[in-house]
Write a protein that holds these residues in place. Structure first.
Motif, PDB file in Angstrom:
ATOM      1  N   GLY A   5       0.813  -1.213   0.000  1.00  0.00           N
ATOM      2  CA  GLY A   5       0.000   0.000   0.000  1.00  0.00           C
ATOM      3  C   GLY A   5       0.837   1.249   0.000  1.00  0.00           C
ATOM      4  N   CYS A   6       0.166   2.349  -0.316  1.00  0.00           N
ATOM      5  CA  CYS A   6       0.812   3.656  -0.337  1.00  0.00           C
ATOM      6  C   CYS A   6      -0.150   4.669   0.289  1.00  0.00           C
ATOM      7  CB  CYS A   6       1.150   4.044  -1.778  1.00  0.00           C
ATOM      8  SG  CYS A   6       2.098   5.568  -1.929  1.00  0.00           S
ATOM      9  N   TRP A   7       0.391   5.507   1.162  1.00  0.00           N
ATOM     10  CA  TRP A   7      -0.387   6.538   1.847  1.00  0.00           C
ATOM     11  C   TRP A   7       0.304   7.871   1.681  1.00  0.00           C
ATOM     12  CZ3 TRP A   7       0.395   1.658   3.299  1.00  0.00           C
ATOM     13  CH2 TRP A   7      -0.704   0.902   3.687  1.00  0.00           C
ATOM     14  N   ARG A   8      -0.476   8.944   1.617  1.00  0.00           N
ATOM     15  CA  ARG A   8       0.130  10.275   1.624  1.00  0.00           C
ATOM     16  C   ARG A   8      -0.162  10.926   2.969  1.00  0.00           C
ATOM     17  NH1 ARG A   8      -3.559  14.248  -2.125  1.00  0.00           N
ATOM     18  NH2 ARG A   8      -5.493  13.803  -1.036  1.00  0.00           N
ATOM     19  N   LEU A   9       0.774  11.732   3.410  1.00  0.00           N
ATOM     20  CA  LEU A   9       0.626  12.459   4.668  1.00  0.00           C
ATOM     21  C   LEU A   9      -0.129  13.746   4.379  1.00  0.00           C
ATOM     22  CD1 LEU A   9       1.341  12.554   7.667  1.00  0.00           C
ATOM     23  CD2 LEU A   9       3.487  13.642   7.045  1.00  0.00           C
ATOM     24  N   HIS A  13      -2.721  13.165   9.496  1.00  0.00           N
ATOM     25  CA  HIS A  13      -3.146  11.794   9.240  1.00  0.00           C
ATOM     26  C   HIS A  13      -2.551  11.295   7.923  1.00  0.00           C
ATOM     27  CE1 HIS A  13      -6.165  14.233   7.120  1.00  0.00           C
ATOM     28  NE2 HIS A  13      -6.202  13.225   6.261  1.00  0.00           N
ATOM     29  N   LEU A  14      -2.621   9.988   7.749  1.00  0.00           N
ATOM     30  CA  LEU A  14      -2.236   9.356   6.492  1.00  0.00           C
ATOM     31  C   LEU A  14      -3.503   9.001   5.731  1.00  0.00           C
ATOM     32  CD1 LEU A  14       0.510   6.924   7.831  1.00  0.00           C
ATOM     33  CD2 LEU A  14       0.889   8.914   6.358  1.00  0.00           C
ATOM     34  N   GLU A  15      -3.487   9.244   4.420  1.00  0.00           N
ATOM     35  CA  GLU A  15      -4.612   8.903   3.552  1.00  0.00           C
ATOM     36  C   GLU A  15      -4.181   7.814   2.592  1.00  0.00           C
ATOM     37  OE1 GLU A  15      -5.721  12.474   1.513  1.00  0.00           O
ATOM     38  OE2 GLU A  15      -6.781  13.276   3.250  1.00  0.00           O
ATOM     39  N   LEU A  16      -4.956   6.756   2.511  1.00  0.00           N
ATOM     40  CA  LEU A  16      -4.662   5.651   1.611  1.00  0.00           C
ATOM     41  C   LEU A  16      -4.807   6.115   0.163  1.00  0.00           C
ATOM     42  CD1 LEU A  16      -4.059   2.590   1.297  1.00  0.00           C
ATOM     43  CD2 LEU A  16      -6.548   2.236   1.312  1.00  0.00           C
ATOM     44  N   ILE A  17      -3.748   5.907  -0.610  1.00  0.00           N
ATOM     45  CA  ILE A  17      -3.777   6.243  -2.032  1.00  0.00           C
ATOM     46  C   ILE A  17      -4.071   4.991  -2.851  1.00  0.00           C
ATOM     47  CG2 ILE A  17      -2.387   7.013  -3.989  1.00  0.00           C
ATOM     48  CD1 ILE A  17      -0.816   8.749  -2.035  1.00  0.00           C
ATOM     49  N   GLY A  18      -3.440   3.873  -2.466  1.00  0.00           N
ATOM     50  CA  GLY A  18      -3.654   2.632  -3.194  1.00  0.00           C
ATOM     51  C   GLY A  18      -3.260   1.436  -2.361  1.00  0.00           C
ATOM     52  N   PHE A  19      -3.917   0.318  -2.611  1.00  0.00           N
ATOM     53  CA  PHE A  19      -3.646  -0.911  -1.877  1.00  0.00           C
ATOM     54  C   PHE A  19      -3.880  -2.087  -2.802  1.00  0.00           C
ATOM     55  CE2 PHE A  19      -5.224  -4.503   0.684  1.00  0.00           C
ATOM     56  CZ  PHE A  19      -4.102  -4.709   1.474  1.00  0.00           C
ATOM     57  N   GLY A  20      -2.995  -3.063  -2.744  1.00  0.00           N
ATOM     58  CA  GLY A  20      -3.152  -4.284  -3.513  1.00  0.00           C
ATOM     59  C   GLY A  20      -2.916  -5.481  -2.612  1.00  0.00           C
ATOM     60  N   ARG A  38      -7.972   3.769   5.490  1.00  0.00           N
ATOM     61  CA  ARG A  38      -8.329   4.831   4.538  1.00  0.00           C
ATOM     62  C   ARG A  38      -7.860   6.197   5.056  1.00  0.00           C
ATOM     63  NH1 ARG A  38     -11.125   3.604   0.637  1.00  0.00           N
ATOM     64  NH2 ARG A  38     -12.270   1.945   1.657  1.00  0.00           N
ATOM     65  N   ARG A  39      -7.989   6.397   6.346  1.00  0.00           N
ATOM     66  CA  ARG A  39      -7.547   7.632   7.018  1.00  0.00           C
ATOM     67  C   ARG A  39      -7.055   7.217   8.400  1.00  0.00           C
ATOM     68  NH1 ARG A  39      -9.206  13.449   6.961  1.00  0.00           N
ATOM     69  NH2 ARG A  39      -8.942  14.153   9.103  1.00  0.00           N
ATOM     70  N   VAL A  40      -5.760   7.446   8.648  1.00  0.00           N
ATOM     71  CA  VAL A  40      -5.141   6.984   9.886  1.00  0.00           C
ATOM     72  C   VAL A  40      -4.495   8.167  10.609  1.00  0.00           C
ATOM     73  CG1 VAL A  40      -3.445   5.427  10.893  1.00  0.00           C
ATOM     74  CG2 VAL A  40      -4.656   4.740   8.826  1.00  0.00           C
ATOM     75  N   ALA A  41      -4.918   8.408  11.834  1.00  0.00           N
ATOM     76  CA  ALA A  41      -4.341   9.490  12.644  1.00  0.00           C
ATOM     77  C   ALA A  41      -2.898   9.152  13.028  1.00  0.00           C
ATOM     78  CB  ALA A  41      -5.180   9.715  13.893  1.00  0.00           C
ATOM     79  N   LEU A  42      -2.071  10.176  13.147  1.00  0.00           N
ATOM     80  CA  LEU A  42      -0.657   9.967  13.464  1.00  0.00           C
ATOM     81  C   LEU A  42      -0.404   9.579  14.919  1.00  0.00           C
ATOM     82  CD1 LEU A  42       1.096  12.778  11.391  1.00  0.00           C
ATOM     83  CD2 LEU A  42       0.741  10.362  10.810  1.00  0.00           C
ATOM     84  N   ASP A  43      -1.438   9.484  15.718  1.00  0.00           N
ATOM     85  CA  ASP A  43      -1.251   9.015  17.092  1.00  0.00           C
ATOM     86  C   ASP A  43      -1.416   7.489  17.203  1.00  0.00           C
ATOM     87  OD1 ASP A  43      -4.008   8.805  16.772  1.00  0.00           O
ATOM     88  OD2 ASP A  43      -4.504   9.975  18.560  1.00  0.00           O
ATOM     89  N   VAL A  98       8.650  14.313   5.281  1.00  0.00           N
ATOM     90  CA  VAL A  98       7.868  13.115   4.977  1.00  0.00           C
ATOM     91  C   VAL A  98       6.558  13.542   4.318  1.00  0.00           C
ATOM     92  CG1 VAL A  98       6.652  11.121   5.942  1.00  0.00           C
ATOM     93  CG2 VAL A  98       8.892  11.771   6.840  1.00  0.00           C
ATOM     94  N   VAL A  99       6.286  12.950   3.148  1.00  0.00           N
ATOM     95  CA  VAL A  99       5.060  13.257   2.409  1.00  0.00           C
ATOM     96  C   VAL A  99       4.144  12.041   2.287  1.00  0.00           C
ATOM     97  CG1 VAL A  99       6.070  15.187   1.143  1.00  0.00           C
ATOM     98  CG2 VAL A  99       6.200  12.872   0.175  1.00  0.00           C
ATOM     99  N   GLY A 100       4.645  10.877   2.697  1.00  0.00           N
ATOM    100  CA  GLY A 100       3.843   9.664   2.610  1.00  0.00           C
ATOM    101  C   GLY A 100       4.607   8.456   3.105  1.00  0.00           C
ATOM    102  N   VAL A 101       4.009   7.298   2.902  1.00  0.00           N
ATOM    103  CA  VAL A 101       4.599   6.032   3.336  1.00  0.00           C
ATOM    104  C   VAL A 101       4.204   4.955   2.320  1.00  0.00           C
ATOM    105  CG1 VAL A 101       4.604   4.246   5.141  1.00  0.00           C
ATOM    106  CG2 VAL A 101       4.433   6.650   5.772  1.00  0.00           C
ATOM    107  N   ILE A 102       5.154   4.064   2.023  1.00  0.00           N
ATOM    108  CA  ILE A 102       4.822   2.849   1.279  1.00  0.00           C
ATOM    109  C   ILE A 102       5.096   1.669   2.202  1.00  0.00           C
ATOM    110  CG2 ILE A 102       5.163   3.777  -1.024  1.00  0.00           C
ATOM    111  CD1 ILE A 102       7.887   2.466  -1.085  1.00  0.00           C
TER     112      ILE A 102
END
Length: 127
Positions: A5-9, A13-20, A38-43, A98-102
């Motif tokens: 998966g890939c999320w953008r910051l 929070h992190l927002e899900l961009i794509g998931f396989g 889909r939406r994950v708080a940074l805490d 940091v702009v996102g996470v994979i």
């Protein structure tokens, strides 16, 4: 890989961009993970994707949360029928922000001398 998966910051929070998910993954697990992340708080530091974003360092999750404290990731790793999850922060090259996470979950045991470690880092550097 069992899942990736890939999320953008965005804000705090992190927002899900794509998931396989792997073809044989139960659809309830696939959809449940998408809904939960889909939406994950940074805490929510029990998730590797959050730990990677906040610490600006890779986070490794295992099936046993006692190994690293990532209780949220551990439960998903088990449901994915994986052994390891690696989350890597995506950082802007000009300033390191940091702009996102994979992240990828795999049946392999991932550590720094495994090819998937290098591959995910290289991918994060290119995003």
């Amino acid at each position: 890989a069992r899942a990736a998966g890939c999320w953008r910051l965005h804000d705090n929070h992190l927002e899900l961009i794509g998931f396989g998910a792997a073809d044989d993954m139960d659809s309830d697990v696939d959809l449940g993970f998408r809904d939960a992340t889909r939406r994950v708080a940074l805490d929510q530091l029990g998730l590797g994707i959050v730990k990677a974003a906040v610490s600006r360092k890779p986070a490794i999750g295992r099936r046993d949360p006692a190994e690293n404290g990532l209780t949220g990731s551990a439960s998903w790793i088990v449901r994915f029928q994986a052994n390891t999850s690696l989350a890597v922060p995506i950082q802007r090259s000009r300033d390191g922000v940091v702009v996102g996470v994979i992240a990828v979950s795999t049946a392999d045991i991932v550590h720094p001398d495994r090819p998937v470690w290098s591959l995910l880092h290289e991918l994060a550097d290119q995003l």
